[in-house]
Enzyme design. Structure first.
Site, short mmCIF file in Angstrom:
data_model
loop_
_atom_site.label_atom_id
_atom_site.label_comp_id
_atom_site.label_asym_id
_atom_site.label_seq_id
_atom_site.Cartn_x
_atom_site.Cartn_y
_atom_site.Cartn_z
CG ASP A 70 -1.91 1.17 1.21
OD1 ASP A 70 -1.63 2.18 0.52
OD2 ASP A 70 -2.96 1.07 1.86
CG HIS A 71 0.85 4.35 -3.06
ND1 HIS A 71 -0.33 3.86 -3.57
CD2 HIS A 71 0.67 5.69 -2.97
CE1 HIS A 71 -1.18 4.84 -3.78
NE2 HIS A 71 -0.61 5.97 -3.43
CG HIS B 298 -4.85 4.36 -0.12
ND1 HIS B 298 -3.83 3.44 -0.20
CD2 HIS B 298 -5.11 4.73 -1.40
CE1 HIS B 298 -3.50 3.27 -1.47
NE2 HIS B 298 -4.26 4.03 -2.21
#
Length: 508
Positions: A199-200, A262
């Site tokens: 998950d960036h 996110h």
């Protein structure tokens, strides 16, 4: 090492991984072009790629190696944070870049991949180390995993001479059942310690610095609780629409695309307890505890504590834009949400009774991701003046930084009070832009550090909270979509959600 900017002292510590072959499945797709190849190129510029490391792109389109390298040169030129391309660095980088055309369901593709990998082991000294990146739809994960295993391309977790790791993109599943089935499928081939669910958002410097802010400063931790905090707000706002991803968004929606991963990641980092050590398992244990402490939103509470929205036509930067239902590959009667707001509670000792208001959406008034901590009002008004509560704001993007709003007296003969802000900006303090999130996360995967990646139990816990909400929405009446104009801050119901508690969304 000395610097012109003293705040950059200590930023040169480098972690160099053992040589490996980085294999990207879906190497001709949007993710590879926009994120992965630019990130790898920037790591080469920063000299953070191990000597001998090679990259193999695997995808369906027929093309030779030169054509693939040319296409990736153009992609890096367009999407890299460093412009223009340093051709000397690129020439060396391109020599590491290889391409294999083939179908993922064809075992012959993996036989040819094995041949390429063994040749690179001989010529580049990569020693059988493999890092696979699945930049493909989750439905194709089991196919690739099984064929990797059949081809003998997965090293045993206990092999001391070589490693195999695999990076998988979100969304990881569509609900609790599909996520657990996907985990079971992955575990047939890979050990949990070999799986890096990316998950960036967790690679963003601001998110990592939230941990430093909380646990590295004695002034914040004593007041980070229900005794001093009135409520929290988390906003993930995008000013763009679905940008040609209508087919994907019809399947995902904002809840699966943003909230389940996110936004909940930001909530976990904000609400987690201090880990006993900053090791991968200790940090992730504390994050999972937050998810397990979330008060379930089920049955009639779904209508009370959640809001869905969908953008209609409107104006963005002075130009008319389409509504979601007019976007390519979107049904003209679609009921997919492009906006979500929720009232969440973490039912634990630290935050019991503290409401957490979250919202995420597309085609909103501006692009902004931030966490705001709203402290309680002072016990009595100072000299009869109304005093605004203090607010701590952590800006994740685009203007990364931390701001503290408090009250000060305006100079003059009377006791006039006004909110003022102490502001810290990463760009001005540390000079320029930091590495992209994918750069940090790729290095972490190469060195085998899973701290910033999601563990299987974390994924399940997130879906356990979200799935009843999705089920209630599916079973209930369809909302009146569209419910907000492009360029607005979401539907009116999202304002009602917070205002009925006597609070307001923070103006961004």
């Amino acid at each position: 090492m000395s610097h012109d900017n003293p705040f950059r002292d200590g930023l040169d510590t480098e972690r160099i991984a053992a040589p490996c072959v980085f294999v990207i499945f879906g190497a001709s797709g949007d993710l590879a072009r926009r994120k992965l190849l630019p990130a790898l190129y920037n790591l080469a510029v920063s000299r953070l790629l191990p000597a001998g490391m090679s990259i193999i792109g695997v995808a369906l389109p027929e093309m030779n190696e030169d054509a693939y390298r040319k296409g990736m040169h153009d992609a890096v030129g367009e999407f890299s944070r460093r412009k223009p391309i340093d051709e000397t660095v690129w020439n060396d980088f391109a020599s590491r870049l290889h391409y294999l055309s083939g179908k993922f369901e064809d075992e012959a593709t993996f036989a040819r991949l094995r041949e390429m990998l063994e040749n690179l082991d001989r010529t580049n000294g990569t020693g059988g180390n493999r890092l696979y990146y699945l930049a493909i739809p989750p439905s194709a994960f089991p196919l690739v995993n099984d064929n990797l295993a059949k081809a003998g391309l997965v090293a045993d977790i206990g092999d001391p001479k070589r490693y195999t790791r695999i990076i998988v993109e979100k969304p990881f599943g569509r609900d609790l059942a599909s996520a657990e089935a996907l985990n079971a499928s992955m575990h047939k081939v890979f050990h949990e310690r070999q799986i890096f669910r990316i998950d960036h958002y967790l690679g963003k410097e601001t998110v990592q610095n939230l941990v430093a802010l909380r646990f590295g400063n004695a002034i914040f931790e004593p007041i980070w609780n229900r005794n001093h905090i009135d409520h929290l707000q988390i906003t993930v706002a995008e000013d763009i629409g679905v940008e040609g991803r209508g087919k994907f968004y019809e399947e995902a929606g904002t809840t699966r695309d943003i909230v389940q991963n996110h936004l909940l990641q930001l909530l976990m980092v904000t609400a987690m307890e201090p880990p006993v050590a900053f090791t991968a398992d200790e940090v992730r244990d504390e994050k999972v505890k937050v998810l397990r402490a979330l008060k379930p939103i089920v049955d009639e509470d779904v209508a009370r504590f959640t809001v869905r929205g969908q953008y209609g036509p409107g104006n963005w930067e002075g130009h008319p834009v389409l509504g979601y239902r007019q976007e390519p590959s979107v049904s003209p009667t679609s009921n997919v949400e492009t906006f979500v707001a929720m009232r969440i509670e973490v039912d634990n000792w630290r935050f019991a009774g503290v409401p957490i208001y979250v919202r995420a959406g597309k085609r909103l008034a501006r692009r902004a991701t931030e966490i705001s901590v709203h402290f309680k009002r002072v016990p009595h008004a100072l000299l009869t003046h109304s005093v605004d509560p203090d607010v701590l704001v952590i800006r994740i993007q685009p203007d990364e930084g931390i701001g503290l709003r408090f009250v000060a007296k305006v100079p003059g003969p009377t006791m006039t009070l006004r909110p003022v802000t102490m502001d810290f900006r990463y760009g001005s303090t540390f000079g320029g832009s930091g590495p992209e999130a994918y750069e940090r996360l790729i290095v972490d995967a190469m060195v085998g550090d899973p701290t910033l990646f999601a563990r299987a139990d974390e994924v399940s816990a997130a879906w356990r909270f979200i799935t009843p909400i999705l089920q209630a929405w599916a079973a209930g009446p369809a909302p009146a979509f569209p419910s907000y104009a492009s360029g607005a801050w979401g539907p009116k119901a999202s304002f009602d959600l917070i205002e009925r508690d006597g609070r307001n969304w923070r103006r961004l």
